[in-house]
Design a protein around this motif. Structure first.
Motif, short mmCIF file in Angstrom:
data_model
loop_
_atom_site.label_atom_id
_atom_site.label_comp_id
_atom_site.label_asym_id
_atom_site.label_seq_id
_atom_site.Cartn_x
_atom_site.Cartn_y
_atom_site.Cartn_z
N GLU A 176 0.83 -1.21 0.00
CA GLU A 176 0.00 0.00 0.00
C GLU A 176 0.86 1.26 0.00
OE1 GLU A 176 -3.07 0.09 -0.59
OE2 GLU A 176 -3.42 -2.06 -0.47
N ARG A 179 1.94 1.79 -3.47
CA ARG A 179 0.84 2.30 -4.29
C ARG A 179 0.55 3.77 -4.01
NH1 ARG A 179 -1.87 -1.77 -6.94
NH2 ARG A 179 -1.11 -3.86 -6.35
N SER A 384 -5.80 -14.00 -1.98
CA SER A 384 -4.45 -13.46 -2.13
C SER A 384 -3.40 -14.57 -2.08
CB SER A 384 -4.20 -12.42 -1.04
OG SER A 384 -2.87 -11.97 -1.05
N ALA A 392 -4.54 -5.73 -2.74
CA ALA A 392 -4.95 -4.67 -3.66
C ALA A 392 -5.19 -5.21 -5.06
CB ALA A 392 -3.89 -3.57 -3.70
N GLU A 393 -4.56 -6.33 -5.41
CA GLU A 393 -4.71 -6.90 -6.74
C GLU A 393 -5.92 -7.83 -6.84
OE1 GLU A 393 -0.28 -7.33 -8.54
OE2 GLU A 393 -0.65 -8.46 -6.70
N PRO A 396 -9.53 -5.39 -4.18
CA PRO A 396 -9.29 -3.97 -3.93
C PRO A 396 -10.32 -3.32 -3.02
CG PRO A 396 -10.08 -4.33 -6.17
CD PRO A 396 -9.77 -5.68 -5.60
N SER A 398 -11.65 -4.78 -0.37
CA SER A 398 -11.65 -5.46 0.92
C SER A 398 -11.50 -4.46 2.07
CB SER A 398 -10.51 -6.48 0.97
OG SER A 398 -10.28 -6.91 2.28
N ARG A 401 -7.96 -4.49 3.26
CA ARG A 401 -7.08 -3.70 2.42
C ARG A 401 -7.23 -2.21 2.73
NH1 ARG A 401 -7.34 -0.85 -3.12
NH2 ARG A 401 -5.20 -0.06 -3.09
N THR A 402 -8.44 -1.76 2.98
CA THR A 402 -8.66 -0.35 3.32
C THR A 402 -7.96 0.02 4.62
OG1 THR A 402 -10.81 -0.39 2.20
CG2 THR A 402 -10.42 1.39 3.79
N ARG A 405 -4.22 0.23 3.99
CA ARG A 405 -3.88 1.44 3.24
C ARG A 405 -3.84 2.67 4.14
NH1 ARG A 405 -7.99 2.47 -1.31
NH2 ARG A 405 -9.27 2.88 0.52
#
Length: 426
Positions: A176, A179, A384, A392-393, A396, A398, A401-402, A405
């Motif tokens: 993250e 990114r 994953s 993220a792949e 995205p 999830s 994931r948030t 990030r």
């Protein structure tokens, strides 16, 4: 009383003249033994007859482990290099020799450096400057111009036994941050079961952190070498894979790991290190001589890191392990102040409001506040792992994931206003 010194500068044309000059009474230094190699020097260090060692950069088989053993034996070390040989001076500093002088320095200057090394005085005199600050970064492609202009940050991801999700958090944070266009290096330093390579679908046989540690021990590791050893997963993300087998842990000596982290700060703005769980120091109780420390790599990372994340599970058993691990960390490294990240948060294991109950328990029993709660998302993590790709792949949207990030933005100093990825002005 004259300072008793060992020398190990054999093979140099100026060795005899230097020893004769140092032995003069007006310098306050007495050469008690002229060692022929590293083994002879280490043997002399155990006799207790000297307080300092004067060695040359060309000494055969000199490495970081030897310098560390001299220091552990109470021997202060001063290095000598050929005049103008900045590469040799750089190598000695990587090995842990702080005071490095040119061989043509006056005898009184060398004697003063020896006395300062023993007393812990300032580094001065005709010290050869550190050339790495002026070196260009070689071996990096033009598109990877996001290298830090200053000293990058190191974040250690650590936690108790029981699989609380250290690797998941470390990989997610590194991905993250990359990114968010922050130059990032992910390092697998778990000496018990590093799996970063498998999680990202990379070849297990790559040299990675073991090769970096070997070069660091030999004094040949620099930014370009570290960049070549790390996988370029993304224009902003490099990965230094871990040990292929757990029984190779002796290759990660603490002094070498510290050098790897120092070079990592020059390579990336953010270095995320996945650590092992264990902090025990049983080697000091089992051996009366210097012995390899399996957990020395983990302790070194925790000491050198700018921030330590303690990853905890979200069930009663995991929380108890976290409380015990934090207490052990306080005993072993009292100066380290970790922050807690609760992973795998879900309903069921903890009655009532899970966030409130967990935060209250950790505050009451460990004296720590929770920096972030990361929700459990088994479907996303399974996808994953199955694909060997990041959250993220494959997922995205999830919630996990948030959360990663958001935490990555806090650690790296980047922001994502309005859903757009930008970097905060520094």
């Amino acid at each position: 009383m004259a300072l008793q010194v060992f020398t190990a500068v054999t093979g140099a044309s100026w060795e005899s003249e230097l020893v004769g000059a140092l032995d003069r009474e007006d310098h306050g230094v007495t050469v008690v033994r002229r060692c022929v190699d590293v083994a002879d020097l280490l043997a002399a260090a155990t006799t207790g007859t000297g307080q300092a060692a004067l060695l040359s950069a060309e000494l055969r088989r000199l490495d970081g482990a030897a310098v560390a053993r001299l220091t552990a034996a109470g021997i202060a070390v001063v290095g000598l290099v050929e005049p103008g040989d900045t590469r040799a001076a750089d190598r000695l500093r990587q090995l842990g020799v702080v005071r490095v002088l040119p061989a043509d320095a006056p005898a009184e200057e060398i004697a003063r450096a020896l006395r300062d090394a023993v007393s812990g005085g300032p580094v001065g005199g005709h010290d050869v400057g550190d050339p790495r600050s002026a070196l260009p970064v070689l071996g990096l492609p033009p598109e990877e111009s996001t290298r830090p202009t200053g000293r990058g940050r190191v974040v250690a991801v650590w936690g108790p036994t029981g699989a609380p999700g250290r690797t998941t958090v470390a990989v997610g944070l590194a991905d993250e941050a990359a990114r968010l266009e922050v130059s990032t290096l992910l390092v697998d330093a778990d000496v018990y079961g590093g799996v970063v390579a498998q999680v990202l679908g990379l070849l297990d046989e790559s040299p990675g952190v073991a090769a970096a540690a070997r070069q660091a021990a030999a004094g040949t590791l620099d930014v370009a070498a570290l960049a070549r050893l790390a996988w370029a997963v993304d224009p902003h993300l490099r990965v230094l894979t871990g040990l292929a087998r757990a029984d190779r842990w002796p290759e990660l000596r603490p002094q070498a790991v510290a050098v790897v982290l120092e070079e990592a700060r020059r390579l990336a703005a953010l270095t995320v290190v996945d650590c092992g769980f264990c902090l025990e120091e049983d080697e000091e109780l089992s051996f009366d001589t210097a012995a390899p420390r399996r957990n020395g790599a983990t302790l070194t990372v925790l000491e050198e890191a700018d921030e330590v994340l303690c990853v905890s599970g979200a069930d009663p058993v995991a929380l108890q392990r976290t409380v015990r691990a934090l207490a052990e960390l306080r005993e072993v490294l009292p100066d380290v102040e970790p922050v807690v990240v609760v992973n795998q948060l879900r309903r069921g294991p903890v009655p009532g409001d899970a966030r409130e109950e967990i935060a209250g328990a950790l505050s009451r029993f460990a004296g720590r506040e929770v920096r972030a709660f990361l929700p459990a998302d088994r479907r996303a993590t399974d996808a994953s792992l199955a694909a060997g790709r990041t959250l993220a792949e494959v997922a995205p949207a999830s919630a996990l994931r948030t959360g990663l990030r958001t935490l990555a933005a806090q650690l790296s100093g980047a922001t994502e206003p309005g859903g757009r990825r930008r970097r905060r002005s520094r």
